[in-house]
Design a protein around this motif. Structure first.
Motif, PDB file in Angstrom:
ATOM      1  N   LEU A   1       0.842  -0.972   0.186  1.00 54.06           N
ATOM      2  CA  LEU A   1       0.206  -0.485   0.142  1.00 54.06           C
ATOM      3  C   LEU A   1       1.165   1.415   0.288  1.00 54.06           C
ATOM      4  CD1 LEU A   1      -2.060  -1.249   2.029  1.00 54.06           C
ATOM      5  CD2 LEU A   1      -3.399  -0.219   0.372  1.00 54.06           C
ATOM      6  N   ARG A   2       1.844   1.056   0.711  1.00 55.22           N
ATOM      7  CA  ARG A   2       2.909   2.334   0.679  1.00 55.22           C
ATOM      8  C   ARG A   2       3.016   2.477  -0.678  1.00 55.22           C
ATOM      9  NH1 ARG A   2       4.815   5.075   5.150  1.00 55.22           N
ATOM     10  NH2 ARG A   2       3.827   3.854   7.778  1.00 55.22           N
ATOM     11  N   ARG A   3       4.058   2.007  -1.265  1.00 58.45           N
ATOM     12  CA  ARG A   3       3.785   1.933  -2.409  1.00 58.45           C
ATOM     13  C   ARG A   3       3.240   2.390  -3.543  1.00 58.45           C
ATOM     14  NH1 ARG A   3       8.846  -0.950  -3.684  1.00 58.45           N
ATOM     15  NH2 ARG A   3      10.630  -0.753  -1.235  1.00 58.45           N
ATOM     16  N   TRP A   4       1.765   1.942  -3.415  1.00 57.39           N
ATOM     17  CA  TRP A   4       1.030   1.706  -4.248  1.00 57.39           C
ATOM     18  C   TRP A   4       0.846   4.051  -3.925  1.00 57.39           C
ATOM     19  CZ3 TRP A   4      -3.249  -2.019  -3.407  1.00 57.39           C
ATOM     20  CH2 TRP A   4      -3.132  -3.553  -4.235  1.00 57.39           C
ATOM     21  N   VAL A   5       0.660   4.853  -2.889  1.00 65.11           N
ATOM     22  CA  VAL A   5       0.679   5.879  -2.681  1.00 65.11           C
ATOM     23  C   VAL A   5       1.079   6.695  -2.902  1.00 65.11           C
ATOM     24  CG1 VAL A   5       0.758   7.432  -0.425  1.00 65.11           C
ATOM     25  CG2 VAL A   5      -0.323   5.138  -0.242  1.00 65.11           C
ATOM     26  N   THR A   6       3.232   6.472  -3.242  1.00 63.74           N
ATOM     27  CA  THR A   6       3.894   6.816  -3.535  1.00 63.74           C
ATOM     28  C   THR A   6       3.621   7.281  -5.471  1.00 63.74           C
ATOM     29  OG1 THR A   6       4.966   5.736  -1.535  1.00 63.74           O
ATOM     30  CG2 THR A   6       6.891   6.272  -4.070  1.00 63.74           C
ATOM     31  N   ASN A   7       2.815   5.816  -6.073  1.00 61.95           N
ATOM     32  CA  ASN A   7       3.317   5.769  -7.515  1.00 61.95           C
ATOM     33  C   ASN A   7       1.877   7.016  -7.459  1.00 61.95           C
ATOM     34  OD1 ASN A   7       4.658   3.361  -7.819  1.00 61.95           O
ATOM     35  ND2 ASN A   7       3.171   2.590  -7.689  1.00 61.95           N
ATOM     36  N   LEU A   8       0.595   6.869  -6.361  1.00 61.73           N
ATOM     37  CA  LEU A   8      -0.425   7.911  -6.871  1.00 61.73           C
ATOM     38  C   LEU A   8       0.093   9.026  -6.804  1.00 61.73           C
ATOM     39  CD1 LEU A   8      -3.334   8.816  -7.354  1.00 61.73           C
ATOM     40  CD2 LEU A   8      -3.928   8.314  -4.268  1.00 61.73           C
ATOM     41  N   GLU A   9       1.015   9.588  -5.553  1.00 58.09           N
ATOM     42  CA  GLU A   9       1.667  10.839  -5.148  1.00 58.09           C
ATOM     43  C   GLU A   9       2.425  11.319  -6.315  1.00 58.09           C
ATOM     44  OE1 GLU A   9       1.537  10.673  -0.636  1.00 58.09           O
ATOM     45  OE2 GLU A   9       2.804  10.608  -1.029  1.00 58.09           O
ATOM     46  N   GLU A  10       3.300  10.578  -6.822  1.00 61.57           N
ATOM     47  CA  GLU A  10       4.774  10.684  -8.229  1.00 61.57           C
ATOM     48  C   GLU A  10       4.189  10.868  -9.161  1.00 61.57           C
ATOM     49  OE1 GLU A  10       6.941   7.524  -8.497  1.00 61.57           O
ATOM     50  OE2 GLU A  10       8.676   7.933  -6.343  1.00 61.57           O
ATOM     51  N   HIS A  11       1.712  10.222 -10.097  1.00 62.56           N
ATOM     52  CA  HIS A  11       2.176  10.654 -10.589  1.00 62.56           C
ATOM     53  C   HIS A  11       0.414  11.631 -10.328  1.00 62.56           C
ATOM     54  CE1 HIS A  11       4.217   7.379 -11.435  1.00 62.56           C
ATOM     55  NE2 HIS A  11       3.530   7.721 -12.972  1.00 62.56           N
ATOM     56  N   TRP A  12       0.754  12.587  -9.684  1.00 56.22           N
ATOM     57  CA  TRP A  12      -0.904  13.019  -9.066  1.00 56.22           C
ATOM     58  C   TRP A  12      -2.089  13.554 -10.144  1.00 56.22           C
ATOM     59  CZ3 TRP A  12      -3.789  12.378  -5.053  1.00 56.22           C
ATOM     60  CH2 TRP A  12      -4.547  12.870  -4.921  1.00 56.22           C
ATOM     61  N   ASP A  13      -1.184  14.591 -10.544  1.00 53.39           N
ATOM     62  CA  ASP A  13      -1.575  15.810 -11.344  1.00 53.39           C
ATOM     63  C   ASP A  13      -2.798  14.624 -13.093  1.00 53.39           C
ATOM     64  OD1 ASP A  13      -1.386  17.644 -10.364  1.00 53.39           O
ATOM     65  OD2 ASP A  13       0.573  18.432 -11.554  1.00 53.39           O
ATOM     66  N   GLU A  14      -1.520  13.610 -12.960  1.00 48.60           N
ATOM     67  CA  GLU A  14      -2.388  12.698 -14.315  1.00 48.60           C
ATOM     68  C   GLU A  14      -3.674  12.066 -13.726  1.00 48.60           C
ATOM     69  OE1 GLU A  14      -1.118   9.794 -17.269  1.00 48.60           O
ATOM     70  OE2 GLU A  14       0.324  10.188 -16.128  1.00 48.60           O
ATOM     71  N   ALA A  15      -3.327  11.239 -12.578  1.00 45.08           N
ATOM     72  CA  ALA A  15      -4.148  10.700 -11.695  1.00 45.08           C
ATOM     73  C   ALA A  15      -5.685  11.873 -11.672  1.00 45.08           C
ATOM     74  CB  ALA A  15      -3.864  10.179 -10.097  1.00 45.08           C
ATOM     75  N   ALA A  16      -5.587  12.752 -11.142  1.00 46.19           N
ATOM     76  CA  ALA A  16      -6.921  13.544 -11.053  1.00 46.19           C
ATOM     77  C   ALA A  16      -7.161  13.658 -12.510  1.00 46.19           C
ATOM     78  CB  ALA A  16      -6.212  14.289 -10.431  1.00 46.19           C
ATOM     79  N   ARG A  17      -7.342  14.017 -13.420  1.00 46.08           N
ATOM     80  CA  ARG A  17      -7.316  14.356 -14.925  1.00 46.08           C
ATOM     81  C   ARG A  17      -7.737  13.005 -15.440  1.00 46.08           C
ATOM     82  NH1 ARG A  17      -6.037  12.631 -19.813  1.00 46.08           N
ATOM     83  NH2 ARG A  17      -4.036  12.389 -18.440  1.00 46.08           N
ATOM     84  N   LEU A  18      -7.118  12.216 -15.191  1.00 42.30           N
ATOM     85  CA  LEU A  18      -8.086  10.589 -15.634  1.00 42.30           C
ATOM     86  C   LEU A  18      -9.190   9.985 -15.082  1.00 42.30           C
ATOM     87  CD1 LEU A  18      -5.211   8.501 -15.656  1.00 42.30           C
ATOM     88  CD2 LEU A  18      -6.482   9.342 -18.124  1.00 42.30           C
TER      89      LEU A  18
END
Length: 443
Positions: free
Chosen positions: A369-386
């Motif tokens: 889960l910590r790795r998934w959170v890191t992935n999300l935070e590193e791609h935050w703008d794109e994740a929010a756009r998607l």
């Protein structure tokens, strides 16, 4: 109002009966609380109205998802400090609830509360964020209701999940080793988990595997490619099925793997040699679990194996009082339910299974889960756009809080290996479980 943060802190401490463990920064830029602690930022007084109309976890969740509340500083530290006051259930939370009730009976606290209510603005309940699932009606876990719940969680875009999960597209606990063993990345750990399941199931060429809740097809793809099985994967998510079929076709395995949009209660194929159910049983619910266990037992050949990989909660004194956290139910897994490990094992046995092995791997899920959170935070703008900013905020809070829950032993995850043992009592399982865990036994 001047010094909104100071007044909020004072009221919170009077109601809770303990010092507030985080700082507060209010919409008027005032701050209060312990220096150096993570800061709870109240960006808009609308957050107070959300708490007025839905006190507790759901009001806080709505404020978080809408962006009315935020956290500055270490998110994990802030959630850990707040857990005992907000999310924890059981004996640890009882003293705080009792103190709150006593405090609300005091005239000075009621006066402070009235003052803060006037600060919240118009006494009208704010509209819940669009990401929230409205309360459902009717019986739990019907075919239609389960499909709608799965769609809410999984049909938010395969591209979004690819950002969070990484190339493996595996949405369940990875199986970590040490750097010396060569398992240092999320991809390696997910591959290690898939292979561990294949070994526990004793897979080999041309055996028939059913993967219940197949997600994006990673388990059936691995089993067909590495072990030569013929596999059927079922999911209730149209988006997952489309993605999985494309992966399988690109791997040249369409003649060995079939992906269906189908409920486990709708399978009427001839028996399977092995069944994997990874991260799916949490959606089944207590009212349907006996049916689930019985259906999987009936689908296995005598001697066939089931690997049930499932999150478990700690048992409570009064099981009838258990309820799903409102944030999880409204924003993450509608109608999802966790059961204690003992109940899961007992119900599998009641269905006729012989339980042969249980492996607890909760620490592995915390790291995943910590790795998934890191992935999300590193791609935050794109994740929010998607998806949406609100949806991204749901996932960040959900995964970070879940990581802490696994680390603190509030919840766990277990792989239960069960067998439909023939009447003769014979089994081809290795006598020592270590043999399948190290890969020296391949069925």
């Amino acid at each position: 109002m001047a010094d909104a943060a100071g007044r909020l802190t004072k009221l919170a401490e009077e109601v809770l009966g303990v010092p507030l463990p985080v700082r507060i920064r209010a919409w008027d830029r005032s701050e209060s609380g312990p220096p150096g602690a993570p800061t709870l930022v109240i960006r808009h007084r609308r957050a107070l109205r959300r708490l007025m109309f839905k006190p507790g976890e759901l009001g806080l969740a709505r404020a978080w998802v809408a962006g009315d509340l935020d956290i500055e500083g270490d998110l994990y530290d802030a959630l850990d400090r707040l857990a005992g006051l907000i999310w924890e259930r059981g004996d640890t939370a009882a003293p705080h609830r009792a103190a709150a009730l006593r405090a609300l009976a005091r005239p000075e606290v009621r006066a402070a509360a009235r003052e803060l209510l006037s600060l919240a603005g118009a006494p009208v309940p704010p509209t819940p964020p669009a990401e929230e699932v409205r309360r459902r009606r009717g019986p739990l876990h019907t075919l239609r209701r389960d499909k709608e719940a799965i769609s809410h969680h999984y049909d938010v875009g395969n591209d979004f999940y690819a950002l969070v999960l990484g190339p493996s597209m595996v949405y369940s606990c990875a199986y970590w080793g040490t750097a010396e063993e060569g398992v240092a990345t999320l991809e390696d750990a997910q591959r290690g988990k898939l292979d561990l399941i294949c070994r526990k199931l004793g897979l080999r060429k041309d055996l028939r595997l059913l993967d219940v809740g197949c997600g994006w097809g990673s388990m059936v793809l691995h089993a067909a490619r590495e072990y030569g099985v013929r596999a059927v994967g079922i999911t209730l998510s149209e988006e997952q099925a489309t993605f999985a079929r494309k992966r399988i076709a690109e791997a040249g395995l369409a003649d060995r793997v079939e992906i269906r949009v189908q409920d486990y209660r709708e399978i009427h194929d001839e028996p399977f040699d092995a069944i994997s159910s990874v991260g799916m049983a949490e959606h089944v619910g207590r009212t349907r679990y006996a049916e689930y266990a019985g259906a999987l037992y009936a689908l296995l050949k005598p001697g066939g194996r089931l690997l049930n990989h499932q999150i478990a909660r700690r048992p409570v004194a009064d099981e009838s009082a258990y309820h799903v956290d409102e944030f999880i139910d409204r924003y993450v897994f509608p109608d999802g339910e966790l059961a204690p490990l003992g109940r899961t094992v007992g119900q599998l046995e009641d269905a006729g299974f012989e339980v042969r092995d249980v492996e607890a791997i909760r620490e592995h899920y915390a790291l995943t889960l910590r790795r998934w959170v890191t992935n999300l935070e590193e791609h935050w703008d794109e994740a929010a756009r998607l998806t949406s900013v609100g949806r991204a905020r749901v996932w960040r809070l959900y995964m970070a809080a879940s990581a802490l829950s696994f680390e603190r032993n509030r919840i766990g995850v277990n792989q239960v290996l069960a067998v439909r043992t023939p009447e003769s009592g014979t089994s081809d399982l290795p006598w020592r479980a270590r043999e399948w865990r190290t890969g020296t036994h391949r069925g």
